[in-house]
Design a protein around this motif. Sequence first.
Motif, PDB file in Angstrom:
ATOM      1  N   UNK A 149       0.832  -1.207   0.000  1.00 40.64           N
ATOM      2  CA  UNK A 149       0.000   0.000   0.000  1.00 40.64           C
ATOM      3  C   UNK A 149       0.867   1.258   0.000  1.00 40.64           C
ATOM      4  N   UNK A 150       1.902   1.256   0.825  1.00 40.11           N
ATOM      5  CA  UNK A 150       2.803   2.413   0.854  1.00 40.11           C
ATOM      6  C   UNK A 150       3.429   2.624  -0.532  1.00 40.11           C
ATOM      7  N   UNK A 151       3.796   1.532  -1.179  1.00 45.45           N
ATOM      8  CA  UNK A 151       4.376   1.621  -2.525  1.00 45.45           C
ATOM      9  C   UNK A 151       3.425   2.273  -3.520  1.00 45.45           C
ATOM     10  N   UNK A 152       2.150   1.984  -3.364  1.00 45.39           N
ATOM     11  CA  UNK A 152       1.165   2.583  -4.278  1.00 45.39           C
ATOM     12  C   UNK A 152       0.915   4.054  -3.949  1.00 45.39           C
ATOM     13  N   UNK A 204       9.206  10.297   2.434  1.00 44.26           N
ATOM     14  CA  UNK A 204       9.110   8.855   2.656  1.00 44.26           C
ATOM     15  C   UNK A 204      10.363   8.327   3.335  1.00 44.26           C
ATOM     16  N   UNK A 205      10.181   7.416   4.273  1.00 43.61           N
ATOM     17  CA  UNK A 205      11.314   6.639   4.761  1.00 43.61           C
ATOM     18  C   UNK A 205      10.981   5.171   4.517  1.00 43.61           C
ATOM     19  N   UNK A 206      12.010   4.350   4.440  1.00 40.54           N
ATOM     20  CA  UNK A 206      11.837   3.001   3.943  1.00 40.54           C
ATOM     21  C   UNK A 206      11.981   1.945   5.029  1.00 40.54           C
ATOM     22  N   UNK A 207      11.388   0.770   4.755  1.00 37.54           N
ATOM     23  CA  UNK A 207      11.519  -0.359   5.679  1.00 37.54           C
ATOM     24  C   UNK A 207      12.979  -0.799   5.742  1.00 37.54           C
ATOM     25  N   UNK A 208      13.633  -0.767   4.586  1.00 36.60           N
ATOM     26  CA  UNK A 208      15.052  -1.103   4.532  1.00 36.60           C
ATOM     27  C   UNK A 208      15.825   0.179   4.263  1.00 36.60           C
ATOM     28  N   UNK A 209      16.845   0.410   5.034  1.00 38.68           N
ATOM     29  CA  UNK A 209      17.580   1.666   4.960  1.00 38.68           C
ATOM     30  C   UNK A 209      18.139   1.918   3.565  1.00 38.68           C
ATOM     31  N   UNK A 210      18.011   3.145   3.119  1.00 41.31           N
ATOM     32  CA  UNK A 210      18.534   3.514   1.802  1.00 41.31           C
ATOM     33  C   UNK A 210      19.769   4.401   1.942  1.00 41.31           C
ATOM     34  N   UNK A 211      20.365   4.419   3.145  1.00 33.68           N
ATOM     35  CA  UNK A 211      21.522   5.280   3.373  1.00 33.68           C
ATOM     36  C   UNK A 211      22.801   4.624   2.844  1.00 33.68           C
ATOM     37  N   UNK A 212      23.750   5.470   2.447  1.00 33.66           N
ATOM     38  CA  UNK A 212      25.064   4.981   2.041  1.00 33.66           C
ATOM     39  C   UNK A 212      25.967   5.037   3.269  1.00 33.66           C
ATOM     40  N   UNK A 213      26.289   3.850   3.809  1.00 31.95           N
ATOM     41  CA  UNK A 213      26.967   3.768   5.108  1.00 31.95           C
ATOM     42  C   UNK A 213      28.377   4.367   5.100  1.00 31.95           C
ATOM     43  N   UNK A 214      29.056   4.321   3.928  1.00 27.82           N
ATOM     44  CA  UNK A 214      30.441   4.799   3.885  1.00 27.82           C
ATOM     45  C   UNK A 214      30.523   6.315   3.752  1.00 27.82           C
ATOM     46  N   UNK A 215      29.414   6.948   3.447  1.00 26.06           N
ATOM     47  CA  UNK A 215      29.389   8.408   3.335  1.00 26.06           C
ATOM     48  C   UNK A 215      29.121   9.045   4.691  1.00 26.06           C
ATOM     49  N   UNK A 216      29.438  10.336   4.765  1.00 31.82           N
ATOM     50  CA  UNK A 216      29.149  11.040   6.014  1.00 31.82           C
ATOM     51  C   UNK A 216      27.649  11.310   6.118  1.00 31.82           C
ATOM     52  N   UNK A 217      27.289  11.702   7.325  1.00 32.65           N
ATOM     53  CA  UNK A 217      25.904  12.055   7.609  1.00 32.65           C
ATOM     54  C   UNK A 217      25.450  13.179   6.677  1.00 32.65           C
ATOM     55  N   UNK A 251       3.477   2.955   9.184  1.00 29.71           N
ATOM     56  CA  UNK A 251       3.376   1.496   9.233  1.00 29.71           C
ATOM     57  C   UNK A 251       4.276   1.040  10.363  1.00 29.71           C
ATOM     58  N   UNK A 252       3.723   0.331  11.312  1.00 30.75           N
ATOM     59  CA  UNK A 252       4.563  -0.047  12.446  1.00 30.75           C
ATOM     60  C   UNK A 252       4.124  -1.370  13.063  1.00 30.75           C
ATOM     61  N   UNK A 253       5.142  -2.141  13.401  1.00 30.17           N
ATOM     62  CA  UNK A 253       4.936  -3.457  13.979  1.00 30.17           C
ATOM     63  C   UNK A 253       4.816  -3.394  15.495  1.00 30.17           C
ATOM     64  N   UNK A 254       5.519  -2.423  16.072  1.00 29.65           N
ATOM     65  CA  UNK A 254       5.596  -2.312  17.532  1.00 29.65           C
ATOM     66  C   UNK A 254       4.278  -1.769  18.075  1.00 29.65           C
ATOM     67  N   UNK A 255       3.467  -2.650  18.631  1.00 28.14           N
ATOM     68  CA  UNK A 255       2.120  -2.268  19.061  1.00 28.14           C
ATOM     69  C   UNK A 255       2.136  -1.266  20.206  1.00 28.14           C
ATOM     70  N   UNK A 256       3.095  -1.417  21.098  1.00 32.41           N
ATOM     71  CA  UNK A 256       3.166  -0.461  22.208  1.00 32.41           C
ATOM     72  C   UNK A 256       3.413   0.939  21.664  1.00 32.41           C
ATOM     73  N   UNK A 257       4.326   1.018  20.695  1.00 34.84           N
ATOM     74  CA  UNK A 257       4.632   2.318  20.086  1.00 34.84           C
ATOM     75  C   UNK A 257       3.395   2.879  19.401  1.00 34.84           C
TER      76      UNK A 257
END
Length: 251
Positions: A47-50, A84-97, A203-209
């Motif tokens: 759904x998020x993709x759509x 948008x932020x993603x379920x799987x990180x789209x960051x480049x780890x070797x680059x700086x913040x 979209x969140x799995x953590x019910x307490x949150x």
Amino acid sequence: MTEPILDVRGVTKSFGALVASNDINIDLKPGEIHALIGPNGAGKSTLIGQIAGGLPPDAGSVHFDGKDVTSLSTAARARAGMGRTFQISSLAMEYTVLQNVVLGALGHRGDVFRFFRPVMKDKDLLARADHALEQVGLEEFRGFRTSELSHGQRRQLEVAVALTLEPKAFLMDEPMAGLGAEGTHRLMGFLGGLKEQAPILLVEHDMDAVFALADRISVLVYGEIIATGSVDEIRANPDVRVAYLGEEEEA
Ligand code: ADP
Ligand code: MG
């Protein structure tokens, strides 16, 4: 009544025989966190993709900020203000913040990455990136390698990347995934403030949150929204308890 910023109407999507989204209606209003919950495979990411673009629905429409964006590309929707932020990180780890924020801003803008080096001297872009880092509280980490950040900080960095486009609303797919209790707690506090700036479809799995954060909750099961309501309404809903919270009957 406040007009929703995001209005999803009758969205349907099948993968072969599997109906991953079945006539979905969901909206997002200014100032709120609307959580979308449901078991694994319910169709949340689909759904998020759509909504974000990239995955065209078989039927139905997506309206954003008063416009029908159903046929727009992901980049065009981002430019229209969908963060948008993603379920799987789209960051480049070797680059700086800082580089990640700039890269993200460029990516959203649809520019090509081979101009990356000169772009790191683009004052306007750098100012925007620094401002986004301040907003998420990561300004002290701008020169750190992204791999040095904690999971929680990376989630905040992803939000900073999205903030460079001054989004009118956020779509977040499981931002708490992989965070420990403290990271989750801090990110929750952060999202609770962020919603005033731009409402969040979460979209969140953590019910307490979810129960602690959400203004409204929709429950997706096998591609269908079986309930939408306040936290109390969802907690008390017998269909939700059976279908999702895993209770046969009131204990
Ligand atoms: P959730 O995010 O709620 O865990 P998904 O949206 O990822 O669920 O998946 C919903 C269902 O659609 C799952 O059964 C999944 O296997 C299926 N699915 C998702 N994407 C595809 C695809 N591109 N092709 C075929 N099936 C898919
Ligand atoms: Mg998912």
